[in-house]
Every structure is written in structure tokens, then in C-alpha cells.
Scaffold this motif. Structure first.
Motif, short mmCIF file in Angstrom:
data_model
loop_
_atom_site.label_atom_id
_atom_site.label_comp_id
_atom_site.label_asym_id
_atom_site.label_seq_id
_atom_site.Cartn_x
_atom_site.Cartn_y
_atom_site.Cartn_z
N LEU A 130 0.83 -1.21 0.00
CA LEU A 130 0.00 0.00 0.00
C LEU A 130 0.86 1.26 0.00
N LEU A 131 1.92 1.27 0.83
CA LEU A 131 2.80 2.43 0.88
C LEU A 131 3.52 2.63 -0.45
N PHE A 132 3.91 1.54 -1.07
CA PHE A 132 4.60 1.63 -2.36
C PHE A 132 3.69 2.24 -3.42
N THR A 133 2.46 1.75 -3.54
CA THR A 133 1.54 2.28 -4.57
C THR A 133 1.11 3.70 -4.23
N PHE A 134 1.00 4.01 -2.94
CA PHE A 134 0.65 5.37 -2.52
C PHE A 134 1.74 6.36 -2.95
N GLY A 135 2.99 5.99 -2.70
CA GLY A 135 4.10 6.85 -3.12
C GLY A 135 4.23 6.92 -4.63
N LEU A 136 3.95 5.80 -5.31
CA LEU A 136 4.03 5.78 -6.77
C LEU A 136 3.03 6.75 -7.39
N ALA A 137 1.84 6.86 -6.79
CA ALA A 137 0.83 7.78 -7.30
C ALA A 137 1.34 9.21 -7.31
N TYR A 138 1.97 9.63 -6.22
CA TYR A 138 2.50 10.99 -6.14
C TYR A 138 3.67 11.18 -7.09
N LEU A 139 4.50 10.14 -7.24
CA LEU A 139 5.65 10.23 -8.14
C LEU A 139 5.19 10.41 -9.59
N LEU A 140 4.19 9.62 -10.02
CA LEU A 140 3.70 9.73 -11.39
C LEU A 140 3.04 11.08 -11.64
N GLU A 141 2.34 11.60 -10.64
CA GLU A 141 1.71 12.91 -10.81
C GLU A 141 2.77 14.00 -11.00
N GLU A 142 3.85 13.94 -10.23
CA GLU A 142 4.90 14.94 -10.37
C GLU A 142 5.62 14.81 -11.72
N ILE A 143 5.79 13.58 -12.19
CA ILE A 143 6.41 13.38 -13.51
C ILE A 143 5.53 14.00 -14.60
N VAL A 144 4.23 13.79 -14.51
CA VAL A 144 3.30 14.37 -15.49
C VAL A 144 3.38 15.88 -15.47
N ARG A 145 3.47 16.47 -14.29
CA ARG A 145 3.57 17.93 -14.20
C ARG A 145 4.87 18.44 -14.82
N MET A 146 5.96 17.70 -14.63
CA MET A 146 7.22 18.14 -15.22
C MET A 146 7.23 18.02 -16.73
N VAL A 147 6.56 16.99 -17.27
CA VAL A 147 6.58 16.75 -18.71
C VAL A 147 5.54 17.60 -19.44
N TRP A 148 4.30 17.62 -18.93
CA TRP A 148 3.20 18.27 -19.64
C TRP A 148 2.73 19.57 -18.98
N GLY A 149 3.27 19.93 -17.84
CA GLY A 149 2.88 21.16 -17.17
C GLY A 149 1.72 20.96 -16.21
N ARG A 150 1.37 22.03 -15.52
CA ARG A 150 0.33 21.97 -14.49
C ARG A 150 -1.07 22.27 -15.03
N GLN A 151 -1.15 22.84 -16.21
CA GLN A 151 -2.44 23.22 -16.78
C GLN A 151 -3.02 22.07 -17.61
N PRO A 152 -4.35 22.04 -17.79
CA PRO A 152 -4.96 21.01 -18.65
C PRO A 152 -4.41 21.09 -20.07
N VAL A 153 -4.29 19.94 -20.71
CA VAL A 153 -3.82 19.89 -22.10
C VAL A 153 -5.03 19.84 -23.04
N PRO A 154 -4.89 20.32 -24.27
CA PRO A 154 -6.03 20.35 -25.21
C PRO A 154 -6.28 19.00 -25.88
N TYR A 155 -6.64 18.02 -25.06
CA TYR A 155 -6.98 16.69 -25.58
C TYR A 155 -8.46 16.69 -25.94
N THR A 156 -8.76 16.64 -27.22
CA THR A 156 -10.14 16.79 -27.68
C THR A 156 -10.64 15.49 -28.31
N ILE A 157 -11.96 15.41 -28.45
CA ILE A 157 -12.56 14.22 -29.04
C ILE A 157 -12.29 14.20 -30.54
N PRO A 158 -12.23 13.02 -31.17
CA PRO A 158 -11.94 12.97 -32.61
C PRO A 158 -13.05 13.60 -33.43
#
Length: 314
Positions: A94-122
Motif C-alpha cells: 500500500l505504501l509503495f503504490t501510494f508513493g508511486l501515485a504521487y511520483l507519477l503525478e509529479e512526472i506528469v507535471r514536469m513533462v506536460w505542465g500543471r495546466q490542462p492539455v487540449p486533448y479533444t474528441i476525434p
């Protein structure tokens, strides 16, 4: 009446999206006994992978490639993370997956930024499928519902009618027997953990453009996912489906109503209450919708602790 019908349809759609997420979490728990706190993060990664792939290709390519990338990442997490901490017990997992969740969120913020991305429907699905009253139901919503139904039918068939399903049940109940028969049980765990998070990635692909793709989307979903798994019954796929639909429809219906209990009393000729806790009478169903799943869980756990379709322990 039109508003009620449209709210029910939207509730069913939202419920099926929740099921796509909860099904992977249920599969992982059924097989490995791991409550994966990072499951919502794989949903987030599926949406971001689809957005990035769509910039260079198309949504239809992302629909297949993004879940595969999520599955590969999930398999690596199981092989080099969960498998290592498994010997230390469920708390370590549980501790491992809990920490992994925060790690992945920070990686996403570093790569794609903190703002929503323009992912639109086809564009191919950006048209009204049918109209109820003055409100159009888009073809993309129908596509989302179809994908969720296909996921449920495929999972049900695989778990009940195929050799893979038999291996899952055997790995859950008698892993030592599988070892004796020559099956590599750790490899099966890695495969099915990857498959479980791939379902979350698929939900991100089809739901990220319908909702919002931003770094906080994982936290918005992960808590309600555990509510669904508990309400449906730990390890029950059909129970997860019923709980997802129930919560989806109830939340959507509550959001669509904007009256208060004070309004009902006034319309009946009863004067407004102005004593202690009078704020309760001014609460509308829309304001109570966010807490409804947790209230439902508390009530159900009091009446039926094992959930809707959970098996009796012991």
C-alpha cells in the motif's frame, strides 16, 4: 421529463466510465490481493499518452497504443517494485503504490505542465447521435458507452470461459498447484497487473477528452474507485459494474436537481425553519452529490458489510 431522461443516460455513461477504471482495480485485487492506490495514476497516464500520440498520429492509433504503453509500464512496476516489497506484507504494498501515485503525478507535471492539455474528441465522432428535447447526445458518448460494454463482456467471457480465466482462479486459490504444473506464477502476476492497469489506461484514452486531462485527474478518480470496489464487493466484477452504474446515475441525477428542502416546505405552506442547524434545510441535492458515494458506502457497510455481490468470508 426530457431532463430526467438525459440525466439518466449521462449517469449510465459516467457509470460505465467508472466501471472501466474499477474493473482493472478489481482484477488486480482478485488475483494479487493488492489495493493499488496508483490505479488512478495509470488512468491519468493513459489520457496523457493518448494526447501525445494524437499530436503525431490520430486518436484511433492512440486508442490501441496508449493502453499498451500503460500495460508495459504496469508490468515493470509489478516486476521491479511490487514483487520486491511483497515479501514485507500488504502494508508495504500500500505504501509503495501510494508513493508511486504521487511520483507519477509529479512526472506528469514536469513533462506536460500543471495546466490542462487540449486533448479533444476525434472529429469523426463530433456530431449529435440523437436529440432529447433541446439537448443533443454526441456520437462520442455513444462510442464511450460501447467501449465500456465491450470491456465488460470481454472480461466476463475471459474470466468465465477461457483457459486464462481458469489460470486466474487457480493463481488466486492454489498458486502452489500452478507451480507444480509448470506455470510461472510471478510472470502471470506481472501479466495480469499490466492488464489491469491497461484497463485504466483505456479509460483515460476514452474519458480524458470527455472530461479534463490535467495532473489532478488521478486524485479525482482514485477515491471513488475504492468506494465502487467496496460497494460492489471486493473481487466481484459484476458487483463493480452494478456499483459503478448506481453511483454514476445517482450522482448525475442529484446534480440535475437544484431545489432545497426549504423550498419544498414553503411550497406546502410550512414556514421556513430558522433554528439550530437551519443550514441543512438549504442544502440542494447538487451540493450533496459529491458526498453521496461515501454516504452510500457507509449505509451499505452497515447493512451488508461484504458489499452488493461480495462473497461471505469464512
Amino acid at each position: 421529463m426530457d431532463t430526467l431522461a438525459f440525466s439518466i443516460i449521462n449517469g449510465l455513461l459516467y457509470g460505465m466510465l467508472l466501471f472501466m477504471l474499477a474493473s482493472g482495480l478489481t482484477l488486480i485485487f482478485s488475483l494479487m490481493g493488492v489495493l493499488n492506490f496508483a490505479h488512478g495514476s495509470f488512468y491519468m497516464l493513459g489520457a496523457y499518452f493518448a494526447f501525445q500520440i494524437g499530436l503525431h498520429s490520430s486518436f484511433w492509433v492512440a486508442l490501441f497504443v496508449a493502453p499498451l504503453l500503460t500495460a508495459v509500464l504496469g508490468g515493470l512496476v509489478e516486476r521491479y517494485g511490487l514483487r520486491v516489497v511483497h515479501k514485507h506484507g500488504h502494508v508495504a504494498e500500500l505504501l509503495f503504490t501510494f508513493g508511486l501515485a504521487y511520483l507519477l503525478e509529479e512526472i506528469v507535471r514536469m513533462v506536460w505542465g500543471r495546466q490542462p492539455v487540449p486533448y479533444t474528441i476525434p472529429a469523426a465522432l463530433d456530431f449529435p447521435l440523437f436529440v432529447i428535447g433541446n439537448t443533443a447526445f454526441s456520437a462520442y458518448r455513444g462510442f464511450m458507452f460501447m467501449v465500456a460494454v465491450v470491456v465488460f463482456l470481454a472480461l466476463y467471457y475471459v474470466l468465465r470461459r477461457t483457459r486464462i480465466g481458469l489460470l486466474i482462479q487457480a493463481a488466486l486459490n492454489q498458486p502452489d498447484v500452478l507451480w507444480a504444473l509448470g506455470h510461472n506464477v510471478p510472470r502471470l502476476f506481472m501479466f495480469f497487473f499490466g492488464g489491469g492497469v491497461a484497463l485504466a489506461g483505456l479509460a483515460g484514452v476514452v474519458g480524458g477528452n470527455y472530461l479534463v486531462t490535467e495532473p489532478g485527474m488521478a486524485h479525482q478518480m482514485v477515491v471513488i474507485l475504492f468506494v465502487i470496489v467496496v460497494v460492489g464487493g471486493l473481487g466481484s466484477m459484476v458487483g463493480a459494474l452494478l456499483a459503478s452504474l448506481l453511483i454514476g446515475v445517482l450522482q448525475t441525477l442529484m446534480v440535475s436537481f437544484d431545489f432545497t428542502l426549504a423550498d419544498v416546505l414553503l411550497s406546502s405552506g410550512i414556514p421556513a425553519y430558522d433554528g439550530p442547524f437551519h443550514e441543512i434545510w438549504t442544502l440542494s441535492p447538487a451540493r450533496l452529490a459529491p458526498v453521496m458515494p461515501y454516504l452510500l458506502m457507509v449505509v451499505l457497510m452497515t447493512i451488508r458489510p461484504r458489499g452488493l455481490l461480495g462473497k461471505r468470508s469464512g
